[in-house]
Write an enzyme that holds these catalytic residues in place. Structure first.
Site, PDB file in Angstrom:
ATOM      1  CG  ASP A  21      21.031  36.923 150.242  1.00 36.05           C
ATOM      2  OD1 ASP A  21      20.530  35.763 150.070  1.00 36.05           O
ATOM      3  OD2 ASP A  21      21.927  37.777 150.575  1.00 36.05           O
ATOM      4  CD  GLU A  51      21.319  34.485 155.771  1.00 36.30           C
ATOM      5  OE1 GLU A  51      21.159  34.562 157.119  1.00 36.30           O
ATOM      6  OE2 GLU A  51      21.921  34.752 155.199  1.00 36.30           O
TER       7      GLU A  51
END
Length: 446
Positions: A91, A153
């Site tokens: 991500d 994250e």
């Protein structure tokens, strides 16, 4: 495989890996609330595809409660060999103001050996670093391999951490490589041995039932935005040092950047002073730092003449490795409450915490990594700290205290992560992947 064979194998795979990195960067995998979820799942699917192509016999997506899936792969260890866990995340941060980008953030653009695009460095470079290192062995790995690629994250929260605590056997390893950091400058080999923790929250100030006309009420009605500005200004003294009790300055036992290097990397304007006191290493890696990362207030364009009834700010506290993020958040909130003028109402919401980390640098895995990085970069690595946080690291330390955790990667301080015009130097990717492959081979013989 010999070191020469490993280096040749990584070099041969670079063109293919760069094309795959471009494909991955083109996916806007922003796992923040309010952004489309489909691209995040598309990035997970591509990451799964990439790990399968690396020769891992077992690869799958793992559902993570309240989050996007992690991608997991593993290969058993040869008899007597250690196991290494490889970590990265797929991500990315939101692009932010598109007008500040010189190239579109999700149209990866290669310029003079630098790949521009959101996530090119943080942390899709980590995914590709692991991929290149693993492909060098064509499925015949010298150590046991476990790979975990996280899917959320960047949006702070402890989701994968809870999964690790509930499923420790999936992640148990002798050494853990975290490819979510890098070198101070391109080619300056370094291992990150210190991470600051994180405490973030939203502070809200209310003074009126609703905003009122500044001509009719200004001068007597308490302005929530003015109150908030006064409160936030009280966090630092005129030198930029923190004024909050309970947040002392720390000391980093290592060499940080020079002021000239830091000013150039941070883009500090001519005539503008740096803030705080103590060495730069102390300020950046071993001390508390408080940043106002956002304010909810009327914009200048379209502003009306009104005394504001409510104002909000997002405050982020960076916490040194030995500090307590929960206590730090409480200390800062209490300071803001004491600084609030005129009896305004103050509340705190959306608190996020993450612990810091301090490495033990004397183990066999670090010794093998030193040799690998010296060959790949042409110089032995030095120890550095990082001001940012990687929440999973503290969980791994708690769950596997005997494991060595090694933080290095293809990023550098000029990569503009979390900022417009993020970029990755492809030669740095080549060196980081070569170092990782050489490390796996060396560690397998210890």
């Amino acid at each position: 495989m010999t070191p020469d064979q490993i280096e040749n194998a990584v070099a041969a795979e670079m063109p293919r890996a760069v094309d795959e990195l471009k494909r991955l960067v083109a996916i806007p995998s922003v796992a923040f609330p309010g952004h489309p979820e489909e691209p995040v799942h598309a990035a997970a699917a591509m990451t799964e595809e990439l790990l399968r192509s690396a020769g891992l016999p077992h690869v799958r997506q793992i559902p993570v409660e309240g989050s996007f899936p992690a991608v997991y792969g593993e290969a058993p260890a040869p008899d007597g060999a250690p196991t290494v866990l490889l970590y990265a995340h797929y991500d990315v941060q939101p692009a932010g103001d598109l007008a500040l980008w010189r190239t579109p953030p999700f149209e990866p653009t290669l310029v003079d050996g630098r790949l521009y695009g959101r996530g090119a460095a943080d942390d899709k470079s980590g995914v590709i670093t692991h991929l290149l290192a693993l492909r060098a062995f064509q499925g015949d790995f010298p150590v046991g391999i476990k790979v975990i690629i996280e899917g959320q994250e960047e949006y702070a929260g402890e989701r994968l951490e809870a999964f690790v605590e509930q499923n420790p056997e999936l992640f148990r390893a002798d050494a853990i490589v975290v490819a979510d950091c890098g070198n101070p400058t391109v080619g300056d080999a370094a291992v990150t041995t210190s991470l600051r923790g994180l405490a973030a929250f939203t502070i809200e100030v209310r003074s009126l039932t609703e905003s009122v006309h500044s001509g009719s009420f200004g001068g007597a009605a308490p302005d929530a935005l003015a109150a908030l500005i006064r409160m936030l200004a009280s966090l630092h003294d005129d030198n930029g040092d923190i004024r909050v009790p309970g947040l002392p300055r720390g000391v980093f036992l290592g060499t940080g950047p020079s002021e000239e290097e830091f000013r150039a990397t941070a883009g500090v304007l001519d005539g503008v002073s740096l803030v705080g006191s103590g060495s730069l290493a102390d300020r950046l890696w071993a001390s508390y730092a408080i940043t106002v990362t956002g304010i909810d207030a009327p914009t200048v364009q379209g502003a009306i003449n009104a005394v504001q009834s409510v104002a909000r700010a997002r405050v982020t506290v960076r916490v040194p490795p030995a500090g307590d993020p929960d206590a730090a958040a409480n200390d800062v909130v209490e300071h803001l409450r004491r600084a609030a003028p005129w009896g305004v109402q103050v509340s705190m919401t959306d608190r996020v915490l993450g612990s810091g980390y301090l490495a033990d640098t004397g183990g066999s895995a670090r010794t093998a990594l030193n040799r690998a990085m010296e060959r790949a970069f042409g110089r032995a690595p030095r120890d550095i700290g990082a001001g940012g946080s990687i929440p999973l690291v503290a969980t791994l330390v708690k769950q596997f205290p005997a494991a060595e955790i090694l933080l290095f990667g293809a990023e550098d301080d000029g990569a503009a992560i979390h900022a417009p015009n993020e970029r990755l130097v492809l030669e740095e990717l080549h060196r980081a992947a070569t170092a990782e492959a050489l490390f796996l081979a060396d560690y397998g013989t210890i």
